[in-house]
Design a protein around this motif. Structure first.
Motif: not given
Length: 522
Positions: A429-438, A475-486, A508-510
């Motif tokens: 399975d291919a992918f090109n996006k990651i979203s993270i809700f902290e 590599l994230g060097s700052a707080p990701m915010g409410d939702c980080k989209v890569i 941490p908690s996600l």
């Protein structure tokens, strides 16, 4: 043609008109009968148990995305709720501009506007002959309901209204004869549905202050359908765990058909403001032994502080990444979203707030002529998850599998600060996006509703397993915010994905970590 024209001259013309008038009258009678029959057939369809969307629900699903507008006397008191005692003179917008509100909605790609016409305080944004607590008695007498309705016609989007059942100002509300207040509501709703053009949705609120059967919801529903059978009607907190009992279930638990029950019947859709449903949301709900189809309408604030009524202080809006991911989540699976974009005390939507809504619409490529866009394929959904640690709590469960269960109510919580988790993927399975809700710690603000969310995760990394080795792709060097989209500039395939926290202020908690294949054009 000459013979026909000659018959319309002088006395012959008068004689000829009698049969023509008779024919015209009979056509009108015939048409009226057809309309009545069509209406009653439509009403029957709306009331019948069904596994398919009815007329109102079909129209609602097609709309999909609306702009909520909280504006009223609360706006001028810096509060979210009030008790009906704020003097009417307090309502005094200096540059009232409902046209700007609706133009913003049009430019942002909203398909309808949902206006607060009366909140729990009882203050009405139209000139109601049944109360003096309205705009007509204020310093600025503009009929806001009319102005918004007219602007919706002008800009080609639909018009919906919010109306609070709970009224903390109206004297008849406190009468022991509950029907007196029901009659008051029916009178006001008749004003709204007869004086302001077509209304596509009625959003009712405040039902917790009485027993469900005391509100006359069946009377309200019948009244509304007489004016517009395609108008969708519902009451906040629509569904409960047990029939006849006010035992609520959160929308994220609604993952089984024919398990939960109507609290307010009849209703055309489910509401639980401001909860968010699971990605595996189900649609069949029970009343009196029969099953009914119900989509869900989400309500969100554009404000990062979760304030519904705009405050005198300038408050930040949500990041576009978070708004985009919430849009996708809330409009998926034939559900709907209304996002609150409130005017301030001048009577205008602040420019930076309007630009955020418009910017989201531009990013999503919203158009009235195209279906609402989708997020892509979630290749990580329900896949095995291994967490480095899990916080132990006897009252709650915080397993790693919470990050891909499709719910924004459940969450993984680590037991230590430097934690990680791995999600097994299908390597094909291919992918090109990651979203993270902290998950963030919450600080409540003095109004009792607004809040500040404080991040825990400060630095982090995303790795993928390829050819038996871990490779870092972000590599994230700052707080990701409410939702980080890569958004990855190339597609990847991997047997596993690892999220590593390298610096945090607390364990941490996600809520969710979504690995997505987003096809261009989706």
């Amino acid at each position: 043609m000459l013979k026909y024209n000659s018959l319309l001259a002088g006395k012959d013309q008068q004689d000829c008109l009698y049969p023509l008038i008779f024919i015209a009258v009979m056509k009108k009678v015939y048409l009226s009968v057809l309309l009545v029959l069509a209406y009653h057939c439509g009403m029957a369809q709306l009331q019948q148990p069904s596994t398919k969307p009815n007329l109102a629900q079909q129209a609602m699903i097609k709309r999909g995305y609306g702009m909520f507008i909280h504006f009223g006397i609360n706006t001028f008191a810096d509060v979210e709720w009030s008790d009906g005692t704020i003097p009417v003179e307090k309502y005094n917008p200096t540059h009232l501009d409902p046209d700007q509100w609706v133009k913003t909605a049009r430019d942002a790609g909203f398909r309808y506007v949902l206006l607060i016409t009366k909140h729990h305080d009882g203050f009405c944004l139209w000139d109601s002959k049944y109360t003096t607590y309205d705009v007509a008695a204020s310093p600025v007498k503009t009929d806001v309901v009319k102005a918004v309705s007219d602007a919706c016609k002008k800009y080609g989007i639909q018009f919906a209204v919010y109306y609070s059942l709970w009224d903390r100002h109206e004297p008849s509300y406190k009468n022991q004869d509950k029907q007196l207040y029901v009659k008051y509501m029916l009178n006001q709703l008749t004003e709204l549905f007869t004086n302001y053009g077509n209304i596509c949705e009625l959003w009712l609120d405040g039902g917790w202050d009485r027993k469900p059967e005391e509100w006359g919801i069946d009377q309200v529903y019948k009244l509304v359908k007489q004016f517009n059978p395609a108008c969708a009607v519902s009451v906040n907190h629509t569904i409960v765990n047990e029939e006849g009992k006010r035992n609520f279930t959160v929308p994220a638990d609604m993952t089984a058909d024919n398990k939960y029950f109507f609290q307010y019947f009849p209703s055309d859709f489910r509401l639980w403001d401001p909860k968010i449903i699971t990605r595996y949301d189900k649609k069949q709900y029970l009343h009196a032994g029969k099953s009914y189809y119900l989509p869900f309408e989400h309500t969100l604030c554009i404000s990062d502080r979760w304030n519904w009524f705009e405050k005198s202080a300038q408050l930040p809006v949500r990041d576009l990444d978070e708004l985009e991911e919430l849009f996708y989540w809330c409009t998926d699976n034939d559900n709907c979203l209304v996002m609150n974009v409130p005017p301030d005390q001048t009577g205008r939507i602040r420019e930076y707030t309007a630009l955020a809504a418009i910017g989201l619409g531009k990013r999503l490529g919203l158009s009235l002529t195209k279906p609402l866009p989708k997020n892509g394929t979630f290749i990580s959904a329900l896949k095995p998850v291994k967490a480095s640690s899990v916080y132990e709590d006897t009252a709650h469960r915080y397993e790693g599998t919470s990050v891909n269960d499709g719910s924004l109510e459940s969450r993984w919580a680590a037991a230590d600060t430097l934690a990680s988790l791995e999600i097994t993927l299908n390597p094909s399975d291919a992918f090109n996006k990651i979203s993270i809700f902290e998950y963030k710690d919450i600080k409540q603000l003095p109004d009792g509703f607004s809040q500040v969310r404080l991040p825990r995760i400060q630095e982090y990394a995303v790795d993928i397993m390829t050819n038996g080795e871990w490779q870092t792709i972000y590599l994230g060097s700052a707080p990701m915010g409410d939702c980080k989209v890569i958004r990855l500039p190339r597609s990847y395939r991997a047997s596993a994905l690892r999220f590593r926290v390298t610096k945090a202020s607390a364990p941490p908690s996600l809520y969710e970590l979504c690995v997505i294949n987003k096809v261009i054009g989706d």
